[in-house]
Design a protein around this motif. Sequence first.
Motif, PDB file in Angstrom:
ATOM      1  N   ILE A   1       3.333  10.052   8.456  1.00  0.00           N
ATOM      2  CA  ILE A   1       1.918   9.816   8.162  1.00  0.00           C
ATOM      3  C   ILE A   1       1.761   8.539   7.352  1.00  0.00           C
ATOM      4  N   LEU A   2       2.472   8.457   6.231  1.00  0.00           N
ATOM      5  CA  LEU A   2       2.339   7.310   5.329  1.00  0.00           C
ATOM      6  C   LEU A   2       2.721   6.004   6.013  1.00  0.00           C
ATOM      7  N   CYS A   3       3.805   6.019   6.770  1.00  0.00           N
ATOM      8  CA  CYS A   3       4.275   4.823   7.481  1.00  0.00           C
ATOM      9  C   CYS A   3       3.868   4.876   8.953  1.00  0.00           C
ATOM     10  N   GLY A   4       2.671   5.401   9.194  1.00  0.00           N
ATOM     11  CA  GLY A   4       2.201   5.552  10.568  1.00  0.00           C
ATOM     12  C   GLY A   4       2.176   4.249  11.349  1.00  0.00           C
TER      13      GLY A   4
ATOM     14  N   TRP B   1      -4.062  -3.247   7.622  1.00  0.00           N
ATOM     15  CA  TRP B   1      -4.054  -2.836   6.219  1.00  0.00           C
ATOM     16  C   TRP B   1      -5.015  -1.667   6.001  1.00  0.00           C
ATOM     17  N   ILE B   2      -6.197  -1.758   6.598  1.00  0.00           N
ATOM     18  CA  ILE B   2      -7.212  -0.707   6.442  1.00  0.00           C
ATOM     19  C   ILE B   2      -6.690   0.615   6.992  1.00  0.00           C
ATOM     20  N   VAL B   3      -6.044   0.553   8.149  1.00  0.00           N
ATOM     21  CA  VAL B   3      -5.462   1.766   8.733  1.00  0.00           C
ATOM     22  C   VAL B   3      -4.410   2.352   7.792  1.00  0.00           C
ATOM     23  N   THR B   4      -3.592   1.493   7.195  1.00  0.00           N
ATOM     24  CA  THR B   4      -2.559   1.974   6.268  1.00  0.00           C
ATOM     25  C   THR B   4      -3.181   2.594   5.020  1.00  0.00           C
ATOM     26  N   ILE B   5      -4.283   2.039   4.545  1.00  0.00           N
ATOM     27  CA  ILE B   5      -4.988   2.620   3.397  1.00  0.00           C
ATOM     28  C   ILE B   5      -5.486   4.025   3.746  1.00  0.00           C
ATOM     29  N   ILE B   6      -6.043   4.184   4.939  1.00  0.00           N
ATOM     30  CA  ILE B   6      -6.513   5.507   5.387  1.00  0.00           C
ATOM     31  C   ILE B   6      -5.345   6.492   5.463  1.00  0.00           C
TER      32      ILE B   6
ATOM     33  N   ILE C   1       0.842  -1.209   0.000  1.00  0.00           N
ATOM     34  CA  ILE C   1       0.000   0.000   0.000  1.00  0.00           C
ATOM     35  C   ILE C   1       0.875   1.255   0.000  1.00  0.00           C
ATOM     36  N   ILE C   2       1.897   1.260   0.844  1.00  0.00           N
ATOM     37  CA  ILE C   2       2.831   2.380   0.905  1.00  0.00           C
ATOM     38  C   ILE C   2       3.536   2.555  -0.438  1.00  0.00           C
ATOM     39  N   GLY C   3       3.897   1.434  -1.074  1.00  0.00           N
ATOM     40  CA  GLY C   3       4.558   1.473  -2.372  1.00  0.00           C
ATOM     41  C   GLY C   3       3.703   2.130  -3.442  1.00  0.00           C
ATOM     42  N   VAL C   4       2.386   1.925  -3.383  1.00  0.00           N
ATOM     43  CA  VAL C   4       1.475   2.549  -4.351  1.00  0.00           C
ATOM     44  C   VAL C   4       1.535   4.064  -4.222  1.00  0.00           C
ATOM     45  N   VAL C   5       1.495   4.567  -2.998  1.00  0.00           N
ATOM     46  CA  VAL C   5       1.536   6.018  -2.780  1.00  0.00           C
ATOM     47  C   VAL C   5       2.868   6.605  -3.249  1.00  0.00           C
ATOM     48  N   LEU C   6       3.966   5.943  -2.919  1.00  0.00           N
ATOM     49  CA  LEU C   6       5.277   6.426  -3.363  1.00  0.00           C
ATOM     50  C   LEU C   6       5.379   6.400  -4.889  1.00  0.00           C
ATOM     51  N   GLY C   7       4.763   5.402  -5.508  1.00  0.00           N
ATOM     52  CA  GLY C   7       4.747   5.333  -6.963  1.00  0.00           C
ATOM     53  C   GLY C   7       4.006   6.518  -7.572  1.00  0.00           C
ATOM     54  N   ILE C   8       2.874   6.884  -6.952  1.00  0.00           N
ATOM     55  CA  ILE C   8       2.116   8.053  -7.416  1.00  0.00           C
ATOM     56  C   ILE C   8       2.954   9.322  -7.260  1.00  0.00           C
ATOM     57  N   PHE C   9       3.604   9.471  -6.111  1.00  0.00           N
ATOM     58  CA  PHE C   9       4.449  10.643  -5.869  1.00  0.00           C
ATOM     59  C   PHE C   9       5.601  10.710  -6.871  1.00  0.00           C
ATOM     60  N   ALA C  10       6.221   9.561  -7.132  1.00  0.00           N
ATOM     61  CA  ALA C  10       7.345   9.531  -8.074  1.00  0.00           C
ATOM     62  C   ALA C  10       6.881   9.928  -9.470  1.00  0.00           C
ATOM     63  N   TYR C  11       5.701   9.480  -9.861  1.00  0.00           N
ATOM     64  CA  TYR C  11       5.201   9.777 -11.206  1.00  0.00           C
ATOM     65  C   TYR C  11       4.866  11.257 -11.364  1.00  0.00           C
TER      66      TYR C  11
ATOM     67  N   ALA D   1      -4.271   7.491   1.970  1.00  0.00           N
ATOM     68  CA  ALA D   1      -5.167   8.499   1.394  1.00  0.00           C
ATOM     69  C   ALA D   1      -4.904   9.866   2.013  1.00  0.00           C
ATOM     70  N   LEU D   2      -4.699   9.900   3.326  1.00  0.00           N
ATOM     71  CA  LEU D   2      -4.420  11.169   4.003  1.00  0.00           C
ATOM     72  C   LEU D   2      -3.114  11.781   3.512  1.00  0.00           C
ATOM     73  N   THR D   3      -2.122  10.942   3.256  1.00  0.00           N
ATOM     74  CA  THR D   3      -0.833  11.433   2.755  1.00  0.00           C
ATOM     75  C   THR D   3      -0.982  12.094   1.400  1.00  0.00           C
ATOM     76  N   ILE D   4      -1.781  11.504   0.538  1.00  0.00           N
ATOM     77  CA  ILE D   4      -2.023  12.088  -0.790  1.00  0.00           C
ATOM     78  C   ILE D   4      -2.797  13.404  -0.666  1.00  0.00           C
ATOM     79  N   ILE D   5      -3.766  13.424   0.255  1.00  0.00           N
ATOM     80  CA  ILE D   5      -4.572  14.614   0.461  1.00  0.00           C
ATOM     81  C   ILE D   5      -3.723  15.793   0.925  1.00  0.00           C
ATOM     82  N   THR D   6      -2.665  15.514   1.672  1.00  0.00           N
ATOM     83  CA  THR D   6      -1.830  16.611   2.196  1.00  0.00           C
ATOM     84  C   THR D   6      -1.232  17.464   1.089  1.00  0.00           C
ATOM     85  N   LEU D   7      -1.160  16.931  -0.114  1.00  0.00           N
ATOM     86  CA  LEU D   7      -0.623  17.713  -1.225  1.00  0.00           C
ATOM     87  C   LEU D   7      -1.524  18.901  -1.558  1.00  0.00           C
TER      88      LEU D   7
END
Length: 423
Positions: free
Chosen positions: A333-336, A406-411, A248-258, A414-420
């Motif tokens: 946040i992401l690796c909370g 896993w659910i907590v990590t998904i939340i 899940i964390i890898g997906v967010v980092l992938g979005i940030f990298a892109y 999402a919060l990490t992406i929202i911070t942008l």
Amino acid sequence: MLYYLFRFLEQFGIPGAHVWGYISFRALLALILALVISAWFGEKFIKYLKSKQITETQRDAKIDPFGVKKIGVPSMGGIIIIVAILVPVLLLGRMRNIYIILMIITTLWLGFLGGLDDYIKIFRHNKEGLPGRFKIIGQISIGLIVGLVLWFSPDAKINENLAIEKQDGKEVVVKHRPEATKSLKTTIPFVKGHNLDYANIMSFCGKYKTAAGWILFVVMTIFVVTAVSNGANLNDGMDGMCAGNSAIIGVVLGIFAYVSSHIEYAAYLNIMYIPGSQELVVFLCAFIGALIGFLWYNAYPAQIFMGDTGSLTIGGIIAVCAIIIHKELMLPILCGIFFVESLSVIMQVWYAKMGTRKGVKQRMFKRAPLHDTFRTQQEQLDPEIKYLFKKPKGAVHESKITIRFWIVTIILAALTIITLKIR
């Protein structure tokens, strides 16, 4: 390798060769290939380990109150993850990219460090494994290497984002500096300017503030790599827990990298434009595919454990990737989950030592790291120890705990992406 081959063939008009220039094609192909390798190689590797009796012998079988014994399950499954990451990256990535090189070095370095720990535990029958000081030295070393390379490499540059307000004052246009330069800026959440400059923090050093800022950056890199690597290691205590959270964390980092590699998306989100960071998307897609394929065998009840070979490597990959794309300050946040797991161990040790000074046996939680406290029954507690928190009273099934984490990590993802967009 295939990237360079097909780019060469494109010059001769070979049909379809041009698609290898698209990052989306190579990234998705890396994900699929990593998943297939992880699933196929995983089955072969598990059979090999069982045939050689390279299995867990020290694990406490009583910790699972639902009767699933985990003695005899093969370990060192992190080798599956590492192979499934490196093969697609070597085939599909651009090997001249400094960021890909750093990620490969990190993977091999921490994979070796974790493998050495697992080797001592399994083959030397020493449940303590590699002494903690050697693990820390290994983590500090790779953090130092990454920090220094990003400092001195001429290829590690960014185009800083500049917010330009229109004359009517109603709309803000974000532009980037036309030239790529070395920069000490990093993204910080919930702040209007969205950037933090390490050089400004060291402004008290006067004319040496830039050099001091780079030293602070290297120290920060060492801290982040060590902290996240250990956090992932502590999170690896339940079947599928660490692999699922890390994917899940890898997906967010992938979005940030892109988005960081695309100047229009970077301008829209008001973040730094990082040329070359698109290759991290290929690496992270391989990372995600390898973890999903590994879950085929690591989901409850696990047929193989990743061991320190996998957990230390996973944490290092997450940390180094975040540092490269200047998002390391978003990791709390992401690796909370990793952060809370580490914090629970620190608090448990501190509270126990405080009780020792008073001559009292006490613990803050039923067990630490935190996930263990949820699967511990009251009957498993030592009656001579005073526990500050005894909840939950009963044990929760391991698979349910894993999915809830896993659910907590998904939340958190999402919060990490929202911070942008929240500033």
